[in-house]
Design a protein around this motif. Structure first.
Motif, PDB file in Angstrom:
ATOM      1  N   PRO A 197       0.377  -1.051   0.083  1.00  0.00           N
ATOM      2  CA  PRO A 197       0.224   0.088   0.426  1.00  0.00           C
ATOM      3  C   PRO A 197       1.171   1.339  -0.090  1.00  0.00           C
TER       4      PRO A 197
ATOM      5  N   SER B 248      -4.281   4.523  -1.137  1.00  0.00           N
ATOM      6  CA  SER B 248      -4.859   3.816  -0.068  1.00  0.00           C
ATOM      7  C   SER B 248      -6.152   5.081  -0.970  1.00  0.00           C
TER       8      SER B 248
ATOM      9  N   GLN C  71      -7.096   4.087   4.521  1.00  0.00           N
ATOM     10  CA  GLN C  71      -7.220   2.409   4.048  1.00  0.00           C
ATOM     11  C   GLN C  71      -6.770   1.843   2.887  1.00  0.00           C
ATOM     12  N   VAL C  72      -6.758   0.438   2.798  1.00  0.00           N
ATOM     13  CA  VAL C  72      -6.146  -0.580   1.347  1.00  0.00           C
ATOM     14  C   VAL C  72      -7.189  -0.542   0.842  1.00  0.00           C
ATOM     15  N   ASP C  73      -7.358  -0.177  -0.708  1.00  0.00           N
ATOM     16  CA  ASP C  73      -8.440   0.167  -1.373  1.00  0.00           C
ATOM     17  C   ASP C  73      -8.475  -1.284  -2.166  1.00  0.00           C
TER      18      ASP C  73
ATOM     19  N   MET D 109       1.359  -5.618   4.729  1.00  0.00           N
ATOM     20  CA  MET D 109       0.080  -4.974   4.983  1.00  0.00           C
ATOM     21  C   MET D 109       1.175  -4.317   6.526  1.00  0.00           C
TER      22      MET D 109
ATOM     23  N   ASN E  68      -0.984  -3.060  10.344  1.00  0.00           N
ATOM     24  CA  ASN E  68      -1.958  -2.836  10.769  1.00  0.00           C
ATOM     25  C   ASN E  68      -2.134  -3.303  12.735  1.00  0.00           C
ATOM     26  N   PRO E  69      -2.697  -1.537  12.671  1.00  0.00           N
ATOM     27  CA  PRO E  69      -2.602  -0.871  12.481  1.00  0.00           C
ATOM     28  C   PRO E  69      -2.028  -0.085  11.470  1.00  0.00           C
ATOM     29  N   ASN E  70      -2.255   0.440  10.204  1.00  0.00           N
ATOM     30  CA  ASN E  70      -1.363   0.908   9.249  1.00  0.00           C
ATOM     31  C   ASN E  70      -0.681   2.293   9.931  1.00  0.00           C
TER      32      ASN E  70
ATOM     33  N   GLU F 183      -7.341  -1.532   9.806  1.00  0.00           N
ATOM     34  CA  GLU F 183      -7.822  -1.834   8.670  1.00  0.00           C
ATOM     35  C   GLU F 183      -9.175  -2.594   8.365  1.00  0.00           C
ATOM     36  N   GLU F 184     -10.167  -2.481   8.136  1.00  0.00           N
ATOM     37  CA  GLU F 184     -11.251  -3.096   8.324  1.00  0.00           C
ATOM     38  C   GLU F 184     -11.961  -4.550   7.649  1.00  0.00           C
TER      39      GLU F 184
ATOM     40  N   VAL G 226      -9.449  -6.176   6.504  1.00  0.00           N
ATOM     41  CA  VAL G 226      -7.833  -6.851   6.259  1.00  0.00           C
ATOM     42  C   VAL G 226      -8.018  -8.717   6.036  1.00  0.00           C
TER      43      VAL G 226
END
Ligand SMILES: *Cc1c(COP(=O)(O)O)cnc(C)c1O
Length: 473
Positions: A157, A180, A185-187, A204, A206-208, A214-215, A217
């Motif tokens: 990311p 993002s 967050q990751v798209d 990744m 996470n948290p980033n 990242e919801e 994940v």
């Protein structure tokens, strides 16, 4: 002929500048001709010199140190005492039989770290987070090689720490960057668009690095695994989740921890660290050797793993950092969970207090850290994030991390950690508000900061081009 040592006498030993000595086995042209000019100082003067130097330095013993992404938490002093116990001072080549205590400590630390990460096997060898990343990527590379799949790409990311793409590249992968989304967050759509059979893994945090969980994940790990790819977890932000969740539950296959961030070793200035790497069952035989094992009677170093990537550091890593982590974990016990809880609470408290005065690019609940932007101050008052950071030094505060992550312009990244009191946090809020106000009313003061530090505002360009590295009293 007498050796140099037999000839020595008194505290001065042999004088190599005196060519009348019969050390004629040293070629004449290699003998020193004059004094090397060491300063002639007494022990007392030397001690005072170093104390003065250390007084000039800012450190966590002096004040608040909210350096985002670095977890500058309090490191209990008892760690230092325990890591210097005489019994731990053994030669790394000692036979396993003579090193049972040290091996037991490493074994128990491995077990504790496996418990907090949820993983199945671990190496303590890598000596930093970035070193752990490279170890992890080498494991992933070797895994795909050994199952006969030629996967060449690693997805990362755009919010990632710069070491992630560097490590993937050094392990021989091509890096594919993904954007993002508006929540920081990751798209996931962007991820799907680049996911093909060439993809070995995603890296990744996470948290980033925006401090946001990242919801998606779980969806991401399912997508990656369905594609036959693996997931690497950069554990630098582990202080946010200890005991609440773990990388295994999120679907990761490889994780590094930064013991010098989450598990209490003083760092900064490039001091020794440790970046253990933990993996799931199917990657166990790829770990660097030796790994510390226990056969029911004896602790031993196992050099015999079928697919091992080899050794990534001499012996078994930075042992004294391992002792500090083990001490900390034992002292904290179940309170590790409270540490994460308080780290998250403190960060959200500061974020809510400060978001009126500085812009908050992603107004989401944060984890252990959050990122503000100084764009308003820059455009309205001509005061940059760098100026704000310098002005904070006048408030007996170490500046936060600035200009990172790269996706936020004029980024100010704040991580208070769990260790600070509410009074300290309120003091910091006051200082930040004062700086925001002075940026409007008296920008000159902020632009010329710092005013109270031993070294005042420096000329950045000249300092970079012509560094003057002498200390002048
Ligand atoms: C600190 C950090 C790293 C690198 O760790 P080092 O121990 O400094 O090598 C990697 N990723 C993130 C997100 C970090 O904060």
């Amino acid at each position: 002929m007498k050796t140099i040592f037999e000839k020595s006498s008194g505290v001065d030993g042999i004088n190599l500048t005196d060519k009348t000595t019969d050390v004629n086995f040293i070629p004449q042209n290699l003998l020193r001709e004059g004094s090397i000019g060491l300063p002639q100082l007494s022990e007392l003067e030397t001690m005072r010199h170093y104390k003065e130097l250390s007084d000039l330095n800012f450190c966590i013993e002096k004040g608040f140190y909210p350096l985002g992404s670095c977890t500058m938490k309090y490191n209990p002093k008892v760690n230092e005492f325990l890591s210097s116990l005489e019994g731990f001072n053994i030669h790394p080549n000692s036979d396993d039989n003579l090193a049972q205590g040290s091996l037991k400590l490493m074994y128990n630390l491995q077990k504790a770290l496996l418990e907090v990460t949820g993983m199945d096997a671990i190496t303590l060898q890598p000596s930093a987070g970035a070193h752990g990343e490279m170890t992890g990527m080498m494991i992933i590379k070797k895994y795909f090689d050994s199952i006969g799949e030629n996967r060449t790409k690693v997805i990362i990311p755009d919010s990632a720490h710069g070491t992630n793409p560097a490590s993937a590249k050094m392990a021989g992968f091509d890096v594919v960057e993904i954007k993002s989304n508006s929540k920081g967050q990751v798209d996931i759509e962007a991820l799907k668009a680049v996911l093909d059979k060439d993809v070995a893994a995603i890296m990744m945090t996470n948290p980033n690095t925006l401090g946001i969980f990242e919801e998606g994940v779980k969806e991401i790990s399912d997508l990656m695994h369905a594609n036959g790819s693996l997931l690497y977890y950069d554990g630098a932000n582990f202080n946010a989740i200890m005991g609440w969740t773990n990388p295994k539950l999120m679907g990761f296959d490889v994780v590094h921890l930064n013991l010098h961030k989450t598990f209490s070793t003083p760092h900064g200035g490039g001091g020794p660290g440790a970046g253990p790497v933990a993996v799931v069952e199917r990657l166990k035989d790829y770990l660097p050797t030796p790994v510390v094992e226990f056969d029911g009677e004896k602790y031993y170093r196992n050099y015999n793993l079928q697919h091992t990537i080899g050794s990534v550091k001499d012996f078994y890593g930075n042992f004294s950092v391992l002792v500090r982590a083990y001490t900390y974990i034992l002292m904290m016990g179940k309170n590790l969970k409270n540490a994460s809880e308080n780290a998250v609470l403190n960060a959200n408290y500061l974020k809510e207090k400060l978001k009126k005065y500085y812009d908050l690019p992603y107004d989401e609940p944060c984890m252990h850290e959050f990122v503000l932007t100084g764009e308003r101050q820059k455009h309205e008052n001509g005061v940059s994030t760098l100026n704000i950071a310098k002005a904070l030094m006048d408030g007996n505060t170490h500046p936060p991390t600035v200009y990172f992550p790269l996706i936020v312009h004029e980024a100010i990244m704040i991580e208070p950690t769990e260790s600070e009191s509410k009074e300290k946090l309120d003091e910091f809020v006051e200082t930040m508000i004062q700086i925001a106000e002075e940026s409007k009313t008296n920008p000159e003061k902020i632009l010329s900061a710092p005013h109270t530090t031993p070294v005042k505002k420096i000329d950045e360009v000249t300092a970079a081009r012509k560094p003057d590295l002498k200390y002048i009293n």
